[in-house]
Design a protein around this motif. Structure first.
Motif, short mmCIF file in Angstrom:
data_model
loop_
_atom_site.label_atom_id
_atom_site.label_comp_id
_atom_site.label_asym_id
_atom_site.label_seq_id
_atom_site.Cartn_x
_atom_site.Cartn_y
_atom_site.Cartn_z
N ASP A 181 0.83 -1.21 0.00
CA ASP A 181 0.00 0.00 0.00
C ASP A 181 0.86 1.25 0.00
O ASP A 181 0.48 2.28 -0.56
CB ASP A 181 -0.93 0.02 1.21
CG ASP A 181 -2.04 -1.01 1.11
OD1 ASP A 181 -2.25 -1.56 0.01
OD2 ASP A 181 -2.68 -1.28 2.15
N ARG A 182 2.00 1.16 0.61
CA ARG A 182 2.87 2.32 0.76
C ARG A 182 3.71 2.57 -0.49
O ARG A 182 3.89 3.69 -0.93
CB ARG A 182 3.80 2.09 1.96
CG ARG A 182 4.74 3.20 2.26
CD ARG A 182 3.99 4.36 2.91
NE ARG A 182 4.63 5.64 2.70
CZ ARG A 182 5.87 5.93 3.02
NH1 ARG A 182 6.64 5.05 3.59
NH2 ARG A 182 6.35 7.12 2.79
N ASP A 183 4.25 1.49 -1.07
CA ASP A 183 5.20 1.66 -2.17
C ASP A 183 5.24 0.38 -2.99
O ASP A 183 5.70 -0.66 -2.50
CB ASP A 183 6.58 1.99 -1.60
CG ASP A 183 7.66 2.11 -2.65
OD1 ASP A 183 7.38 2.68 -3.72
OD2 ASP A 183 8.77 1.61 -2.41
N SER A 184 4.77 0.43 -4.22
CA SER A 184 4.68 -0.79 -5.04
C SER A 184 6.07 -1.35 -5.36
O SER A 184 6.24 -2.56 -5.44
CB SER A 184 3.90 -0.53 -6.32
OG SER A 184 4.52 0.47 -7.10
N TYR A 185 7.09 -0.47 -5.55
CA TYR A 185 8.44 -0.99 -5.82
C TYR A 185 8.92 -1.82 -4.64
O TYR A 185 9.44 -2.93 -4.81
CB TYR A 185 9.46 0.12 -6.13
CG TYR A 185 10.84 -0.49 -6.15
CD1 TYR A 185 11.30 -1.19 -7.26
CD2 TYR A 185 11.66 -0.48 -5.01
CE1 TYR A 185 12.52 -1.84 -7.26
CE2 TYR A 185 12.88 -1.13 -5.00
CZ TYR A 185 13.31 -1.80 -6.13
OH TYR A 185 14.51 -2.47 -6.11
N THR A 186 8.79 -1.28 -3.43
CA THR A 186 9.28 -1.99 -2.25
C THR A 186 8.56 -3.32 -2.07
O THR A 186 9.18 -4.32 -1.69
CB THR A 186 9.15 -1.12 -0.98
OG1 THR A 186 9.91 0.09 -1.18
CG2 THR A 186 9.67 -1.82 0.26
#
Length: 194
Positions: free
Chosen positions: A13-18
């Protein structure tokens, strides 16, 4: 496992790459642990550690986390807090205390020049030393917001070899390079997201 899946959702939810990076690192960790003839329990631990290793990045502001250019010293100081923050989050969950310590030390360096505590050599937990390699390998071989083009598998392995004994445990480096080559080198990356 439901707690681990919750952490995956929070990261995604925060960062798709991570989120994608964490899945890649989890697969690398589990496959590397299996290749290293570790126990079934250790292979499972390796996977869990890979999935949650960057959970502390939930505290990093978006303008730093997704910055396309080079980080300032102040911004890098914020990023350097993520292993400690992640470990602090994880150690609140009963049963994840060992995972928390592995996450806390995954940016230590073999020569003692890493962070958070400046541990060196074999005082760094084994899984943290393995995670440092898997994390770095995936980061080098995938597209990032601050780099135009990812490194090839061979370029990444050459960099890992160059950093053996300074950034990375030299014995684990040799084993990791053998593992990637055994997995088919660049073909391993192609199948990692299937």
């Amino acid at each position: 496992m439901s707690i681990v899946q919750m952490f995956c959702r929070v990261i995604g939810d925060r960062d798709s790459y991570t989120a994608k990076h964490s899945k890649n690192v989890a697969r690398l960790m589990a496959d590397f642990a299996q290749y290293s003839d570790l126990t079934v329990e250790d292979v499972s631990m390796a996977y869990v550690v890979g999935i949650v290793h960057d959970v502390g990045k939930v505290s990093v502001p978006d303008h730093i986390l997704n910055k396309p250019g080079r980080l300032t010293e102040e911004e890098f100081a914020v990023i350097k807090q993520h292993p400690d923050i992640g470990a602090n989050i994880l150690e609140e969950v009963v049963g994840l205390e060992q995972v928390a310590e592995i996450v806390r030390h995954h940016h230590e360096r073999y020569d003692g020049e890493g962070y958070v505590q400046g541990l060196s050599g074999e005082s760094i937990p084994l899984f943290s030393r393995m995670l440092a390699l898997c994390d770095t390998f995936d980061a080098m071989t995938t597209a990032r917001c601050y780099r135009e083009k990812p490194l090839s598998t061979n370029e990444a392995l050459a960099e890992i070899s160059r950093c053996a004994g300074t950034q990375f445990d030299p014995q684990i480096c040799r084993s990791f390079i053998e593992f990637i080559n055994y997995q088919g080198g660049c073909n391993y990356l192609a199948t990692a997201n299937v």
